[in-house]
Design an enzyme around this catalytic site. Structure first.
Site, short mmCIF file in Angstrom:
data_model
loop_
_atom_site.label_atom_id
_atom_site.label_comp_id
_atom_site.label_asym_id
_atom_site.label_seq_id
_atom_site.Cartn_x
_atom_site.Cartn_y
_atom_site.Cartn_z
N LEU A 112 -4.96 -5.31 6.81
CA LEU A 112 -4.00 -5.74 5.80
C LEU A 112 -3.13 -4.58 5.33
CD1 LEU A 112 -6.48 -7.80 3.58
CD2 LEU A 112 -5.04 -8.65 5.43
N THR A 148 -2.91 -6.84 -1.71
CA THR A 148 -3.13 -5.70 -0.81
C THR A 148 -2.37 -4.49 -1.35
OG1 THR A 148 -3.55 -7.08 1.12
CG2 THR A 148 -2.79 -4.83 1.55
N GLU A 152 -4.13 -0.99 -2.26
CA GLU A 152 -3.72 0.25 -1.58
C GLU A 152 -3.18 1.27 -2.57
OE1 GLU A 152 -4.83 0.58 1.25
OE2 GLU A 152 -5.12 -1.54 1.73
N1 ARG Z 1 -8.79 -3.56 4.12
C1 ARG Z 1 -7.76 -2.91 3.39
C2 ARG Z 1 -8.25 -1.60 2.77
O1 ARG Z 1 -9.42 -1.32 2.73
C3 ARG Z 1 -7.11 -3.82 2.36
C4 ARG Z 1 -7.95 -4.80 1.62
C5 ARG Z 1 -7.09 -5.60 0.66
N2 ARG Z 1 -7.73 -6.80 0.18
C6 ARG Z 1 -7.06 -7.88 -0.28
N3 ARG Z 1 -7.71 -8.93 -0.74
N4 ARG Z 1 -5.78 -7.96 -0.25
O2 ARG Z 1 -7.48 -0.77 2.29
ZN ZN Z 2 -9.40 -0.29 0.76
#
Ligand code: ARG
Ligand code: ZN
Ligand code: CA
Length: 239
Positions: A112, A148, A152
């Site tokens: 993502l 996301t 981030e």
């Molecule tokens: N997997 C990514 C990370 O660890 C993004 C996770 C975002 N989750 C969400 N529900 N939008 O940075």
């Molecule tokens: Zn993360």
């Protein structure tokens, strides 16, 4: 640091055709960052009473700056910062000491987004968000609500995953977030307990779906705000 923090955001868009990423998508992402970092989102009232006293108004504002666009038909940019490198068809960072650079491109591999923690190389400083998961975007489904970006930017401001990427005794270096031994997905009901006490699944730094994450804690607020004092990597955003 207690004062106002305003973060200009440079948006670097690598799109497969001109206009693939819409201005509405950009505006919605900035709006969602402002809502989430000012405890002003529509589902903050869903925080369970057990955690209500921990909810933080982080009081950081995001302002849209320059939007840079380049068209490139590559459909999988990966996570090795190619999108930040003009020699590979990407867009270079703009003044990362004074702007948060946000790259939008297709990352691929079901990822993502990803971010660089503070203190790293200037040329790659910023956050990357997959095109489908940038702002409000139906293509992102349960990840199409702009969180996301919130997650981030949390990493970019030094937050670790809430479960500490480890076992019940591993830490995210924040004392008021409960320990867990794993990420949570989808939309868990409260309480969901894996270690000694209920997981804070609704924290932005867990892995739940966008509309089931809606809080930072006071401890996370302190950890982020510690970056804005002299000698720390995000001091360029206050003056
Ligand atoms: N997997 C990514 C990370 O660890 C993004 C996770 C975002 N989750 C969400 N529900 N939008 O940075
Ligand atoms: Zn993360
Ligand atoms: Ca903790």
């Amino acid at each position: 640091f207690e004062g106002a923090v305003t973060i200009p955001v440079v948006v670097n868009i690598i799109e497969k055709f001109a206009g693939e990423v819409t201005q509405a998508q950009i505006n919605s992402q900035i709006r969602i960052l402002n809502e989430d970092f000012n405890n002003n989102n529509s589902n903050t009232s869903s925080v369970p009473s057990a955690f209500a006293n921990l909810v933080a108004d982080v009081n950081i504002s995001f302002v849209l700056g320059t939007v840079n666009r380049v068209v490139n038909t590559r459909s999988s940019w990966g996570t090795n910062d190619a999108m930040k490198d003009p020699s590979q068809g990407g867009i270079g960072a703009t003044d990362p000491e004074n702007n948060m650079n946000l790259w939008v491109c297709e990352i691929g591999g079901g990822i993502l987004g990803y971010a660089q923690f503070p203190g790293g190389a200037s040329a790659t400083d910023g956050v990357v968000i997959g095109t489908d998961f940038f702002g409000e975007n139906a293509a992102g489904g349960i990840y199409g609500k702009g969180r996301t970006g919130t997650h981030e930017v949390g990493h970019w401001l030094n937050l670790r995953h809430i479960w500490g990427d480890g076992r019940c005794n591993r830490d995210d270096f924040v004392s008021d977030t409960p320990t867990s031994d794993r990420a949570n997905y989808n939309c868990p009901s409260f309480p969901t307990t894996h270690c000694r006490s209920a997981d804070m699944t609704m924290n932005y730094m867990d892995y739940v779906q966008d509309d089931c994450m809606y809080m930072f804690t006071a401890g996370q607020n302190d950890r982020m705000r510690a970056l804005f004092v002299p000698g720390q990597p995000r001091v360029g955003f206050v003056n």
